[in-house]
Scaffold this active site. Structure first.
Site, PDB file in Angstrom:
ATOM      1  N   ASN A 135      48.656  91.299 162.918  1.00 17.86           N
ATOM      2  CA  ASN A 135      49.592  92.177 163.613  1.00 17.86           C
ATOM      3  C   ASN A 135      50.184  91.410 164.783  1.00 17.86           C
ATOM      4  O   ASN A 135      49.613  91.348 165.870  1.00 17.86           O
ATOM      5  CB  ASN A 135      48.867  93.437 164.103  1.00 17.86           C
ATOM      6  CG  ASN A 135      49.827  94.482 164.655  1.00 17.86           C
ATOM      7  OD1 ASN A 135      51.008  94.208 164.864  1.00 17.86           O
ATOM      8  ND2 ASN A 135      49.325  95.684 164.886  1.00 17.86           N
ATOM      9  N   ASN A 140      56.241  97.555 166.218  1.00 19.04           N
ATOM     10  CA  ASN A 140      56.719  98.115 164.954  1.00 19.04           C
ATOM     11  C   ASN A 140      55.609  98.809 164.161  1.00 19.04           C
ATOM     12  O   ASN A 140      55.793  99.144 162.994  1.00 19.04           O
ATOM     13  CB  ASN A 140      57.397  97.042 164.090  1.00 19.04           C
ATOM     14  CG  ASN A 140      56.461  95.887 163.722  1.00 19.04           C
ATOM     15  OD1 ASN A 140      55.240  96.037 163.694  1.00 19.04           O
ATOM     16  ND2 ASN A 140      57.033  94.725 163.426  1.00 19.04           N
ATOM     17  N   ASP A 141      54.458  99.046 164.787  1.00 17.96           N
ATOM     18  CA  ASP A 141      53.368  99.740 164.088  1.00 17.96           C
ATOM     19  C   ASP A 141      53.777 101.157 163.685  1.00 17.96           C
ATOM     20  O   ASP A 141      53.404 101.642 162.618  1.00 17.96           O
ATOM     21  CB  ASP A 141      52.123  99.810 164.968  1.00 17.96           C
ATOM     22  CG  ASP A 141      51.458  98.444 165.147  1.00 17.96           C
ATOM     23  OD1 ASP A 141      51.898  97.482 164.489  1.00 17.96           O
ATOM     24  OD2 ASP A 141      50.507  98.349 165.944  1.00 17.96           O
ATOM     25  N   GLY A 160      49.224  97.599 160.165  1.00 15.15           N
ATOM     26  CA  GLY A 160      50.031  96.996 161.223  1.00 15.15           C
ATOM     27  C   GLY A 160      50.361  95.518 161.082  1.00 15.15           C
ATOM     28  O   GLY A 160      51.085  94.963 161.912  1.00 15.15           O
ATOM     29  N   ASP A 162      52.273  92.189 159.998  1.00 16.47           N
ATOM     30  CA  ASP A 162      53.724  92.059 159.906  1.00 16.47           C
ATOM     31  C   ASP A 162      54.161  90.596 159.781  1.00 16.47           C
ATOM     32  O   ASP A 162      53.330  89.684 159.787  1.00 16.47           O
ATOM     33  CB  ASP A 162      54.399  92.716 161.123  1.00 16.47           C
ATOM     34  CG  ASP A 162      53.785  92.285 162.452  1.00 16.47           C
ATOM     35  OD1 ASP A 162      53.404  91.096 162.573  1.00 16.47           O
ATOM     36  OD2 ASP A 162      53.678  93.133 163.353  1.00 16.47           O
ATOM     37  N   ASP A 327      56.557  90.936 139.536  1.00 13.96           N
ATOM     38  CA  ASP A 327      55.479  91.868 139.235  1.00 13.96           C
ATOM     39  C   ASP A 327      55.652  92.470 137.835  1.00 13.96           C
ATOM     40  O   ASP A 327      56.766  92.531 137.309  1.00 13.96           O
ATOM     41  CB  ASP A 327      55.498  92.972 140.293  1.00 13.96           C
ATOM     42  CG  ASP A 327      54.340  93.932 140.177  1.00 13.96           C
ATOM     43  OD1 ASP A 327      53.194  93.477 140.262  1.00 13.96           O
ATOM     44  OD2 ASP A 327      54.593  95.143 140.009  1.00 13.96           O
ATOM     45  N   GLU A 356      53.838  87.937 136.290  1.00 16.36           N
ATOM     46  CA  GLU A 356      52.524  88.539 136.128  1.00 16.36           C
ATOM     47  C   GLU A 356      52.422  89.175 134.744  1.00 16.36           C
ATOM     48  O   GLU A 356      52.973  90.245 134.506  1.00 16.36           O
ATOM     49  CB  GLU A 356      52.285  89.604 137.202  1.00 16.36           C
ATOM     50  CG  GLU A 356      50.914  90.268 137.075  1.00 16.36           C
ATOM     51  CD  GLU A 356      50.858  91.647 137.701  1.00 16.36           C
ATOM     52  OE1 GLU A 356      49.765  92.036 138.144  1.00 16.36           O
ATOM     53  OE2 GLU A 356      51.891  92.345 137.731  1.00 16.36           O
TER      54      GLU A 356
END
Length: 612
Positions: A135, A140-141, A160, A162, A327, A356
């Site tokens: 964090n 920006n939490d 949190g 980032d 993905d 994947e």
């Protein structure tokens, strides 16, 4: 009569003012792209009731397409080879009146952007779940207006981590010997709950504000470039989040498969290769939703297909990516996936894409790799695929007792399937990732087995990827994703254990950190590991020996699963070691003056650079 005329004018004015451009995607483009075609998605109230006018040298309006929903327009542009970077107005008119306009920008491409080198077998990739790493920006939490806030006490909550935290940690990653970083998705996931993982995108052109900004994402790659490191973006073409902005006002009825009557996929991924497959089963797999919160996008819709292809090119150019991890590879329409890989590599010939395909069968995984000749004639252009078959074989080999067909023999037998792949050196190999139990847990929290496994992945063919925390013995009690993707110690103020400084770490964790660092920093300049051939020998007596070699160099690696040291006589390996007299063991730093025999300590691996 005057009142009626006045009312008509008022209504007409309201109708005209109602056309407002809310979105234009892609939000900008670049002059000098190899593909001259650009399709813009325009979204705004009743925007289809307007006519589009563009007047800019080198930009030709080829077509304007109105679709079922009047709030969408699709504009096809052709960009001349010599079009100049700059701004131009897209005007939206009703009759002679301009009711709205949008200033569109063509940017200049950075020098060499088309020739950037993708991640390859010279790299070691560090995989990070951004919310759980560091964090770096507590401001920006919590973001006003977003549906989910901070909850570190919940294993599926937002914690949190980032982009700023990752930027702040790059010196550590470089010192550890990592040369590339793959982040789980960082695009906006404005979902009501469990949005930390990033796989339910709600805006394909916006970094989630709880991670930072588009500009910070680009800054991350700039900082990586300064260190000679690479960035790999995680993208999802199969599905979006149920709170994606277009889910509230879709362009067309076939934009999403099985909508509104959602059907979950049958997950039978072999429908893509099965010569006996029923059409019903194939559709159930490809058109079904991955989970109820992730609507299945219809890549057979040409406008959606174009949207996704351009989106990946936009991020590649905007950020300066060296790779994309895709993905749920087998779930989208496979013909669109072929078109995408081909178009992306036209723009960036040296780029890399890894998919994947979570199958333990090499025949299924190899189907998707570039250069594979398939019985059904299907061609894909992805240079890399995730090597799940090898991951499983190594985990089982280290856990299982040695036998005629068990233990280390499982690695040997799995590698014998390499004939099915067009390019084994480009497979992405890994002990674990964000979707499975950590390798340390898989091998029973046995540090010696973990070291052997990591040594293997760092020295065999392919491109190694290490999940964050492997280097410090991160573990988990529960088996849920939220447990596996735990917070990295030292990433939050007040952490009692700090993996960046060593404070509070156990001796075993520090030792593992140093162990991986030593091998990876040696590997950086070990060209024979990057590009050399692989030859292995049938495991004997709980040991497995293989070589990476070329005409000038050879490296011998021996894994010893026994609880006692083993003396390995090397005459069996003469076809590789003939002419080599001595060696240096990389992990210990010891010199081996005579390589006719090598002592391998109990439950360990040795890496020996051979000398003539």
């Amino acid at each position: 009569m005057k009142k009626l005329i006045t009312l008509f004018i008022i209504l007409l004015t309201l109708n005209v003012v109602g056309q407002e451009v809310a979105r234009v995607e892609p939000p900008n483009w670049w002059a000098g792209m190899k593909n001259p075609d650009l399709q813009l998605l325009i979204y705004g109230k009743d925007i289809s009731k307007t006519d589009v006018v563009i007047d800019y040298p080198g930009v030709t309006l080829e077509a304007t397409t109105k679709v079922e929903n009047p709030n969408y327009l699709f504009i096809d542009l052709k960009l001349a080879e010599d079009v100049k970077a700059g701004e131009f107005e897209i005007q939206f008119k009703q009759g002679d009146k301009i009711v709205d306009s949008y200033t569109y920008e063509l940017w200049s491409r950075e020098q060499g952007s088309a020739k950037r080198e993708g991640f390859n077998s010279s790299d070691v990739i560090y995989l990070i779940t951004p919310d759980r790493f560091v964090n770096g920006d507590t401001s920006n939490d919590e973001v006003e207006g977003m549906k989910e806030g901070l909850d570190r006490d919940y294993n599926y909550g937002r914690h949190g981590g980032d982009i700023r935290g990752i930027i702040n940690s790059l010196d550590y990653l470089q010192d550890m010997g990592f040369t590339a970083v793959w982040l789980n998705p960082v695009l906006e996931n404005d979902m009501p709950e469990s949005s930390y993982h990033g796989y339910a995108c709600t805006d394909f052109y916006q970094v989630d504000r709880r991670y930072g900004s588009n500009e910070e994402y680009r800054e991350l790659n700039e900082e990586l470039d300064k260190r000679g490191m690479k960035l790999i973006m995680d993208l999802i073409f199969n599905h979006c989040g149920s709170e994606h902005w277009w889910m509230h006002d879709m362009p067309m009825s076939d934009w999403i498969n099985n909508y509104p009557d959602m059907k979950i996929t049958n997950h039978r991924r072999t429908v893509n290769q099965d010569p006996h497959v029923s059409e019903a089963d194939r559709k159930a797999m490809v058109d079904g939703w991955f989970v109820s919160a992730m609507p299945d996008m219809n890549q057979k819709n040409p406008y959606l297909a174009k949207y996704l292809i351009q989106n990946s090119i936009w991020w590649t150019e905007y950020v300066g990516l060296e790779g994309i991890r895709q993905d749920t590879w087998p779930y989208p329409d496979k013909n669109m996936m072929s078109d995408w890989t081909k178009e992306l590599l036209v723009e960036y010939p040296n780029f890399n894409i890894v998919g994947e395909e979570w199958s333990l069968n090499p025949a299924i995984v190899s189907y998707w790799q570039k250069g594979k000749y398939n019985a059904d004639g299907y061609k894909n252009y992805a240079p890399s695929m995730m090597d799940f078959p090898l991951q499983n074989a190594v985990a089982e080999a280290l856990k299982n007792e040695e036998s005629w067909d068990g233990g280390l023999m499982q690695i040997y037998e799995m590698l014998s399937n390499d004939f099915q792949y067009p390019a084994t050196e480009n497979l992405t190999i890994f002990p674990d990732n964000h979707d499975m139990s950590r390798f340390y847990v898989q091998v029973g929290e046995d540090v010696d087995l973990l070291k052997m496994g990591v040594t293997f992945f760092l020295t065999t063919r392919g491109i190694p990827q290490i999940y964050y925390g492997t280097e410090i013995l991160m573990r988990h009690d529960g088996s849920e994703h939220g447990d596996i993707r735990a917070d990295y110690p030292g990433g939050w103020e007040g952490d009692k254990v700090n993996a960046f400084t060593g404070e509070g770490m156990s001796d075993a964790a520090k030792d593992m950190q140093q162990y991986i660092s030593k091998i990876q920093n040696w590997r950086k300049s070990a060209d024979v590991i990057h590009h050399g051939k692989l030859m292995h020998f049938v495991p004997e007596d709980g040991t497995y020996t293989y070589f990476r070699y070329n005409k000038d160099e050879a490296v011998m690696v021996i894994l010893n699963k026994n609880t006692e040291a083993k003396t390995i006589k090397t005459d069996r390996f003469n076809e590789v070691i003939d002419g080599y007299k001595s060696g240096k063991e990389i992990i210990s730093g010891n010199t081996i003056p005579d390589i006719s025999e090598v002592i391998v300590p109990a439950k360990s691996a040795v890496i020996v650079e051979l000398n003539k």
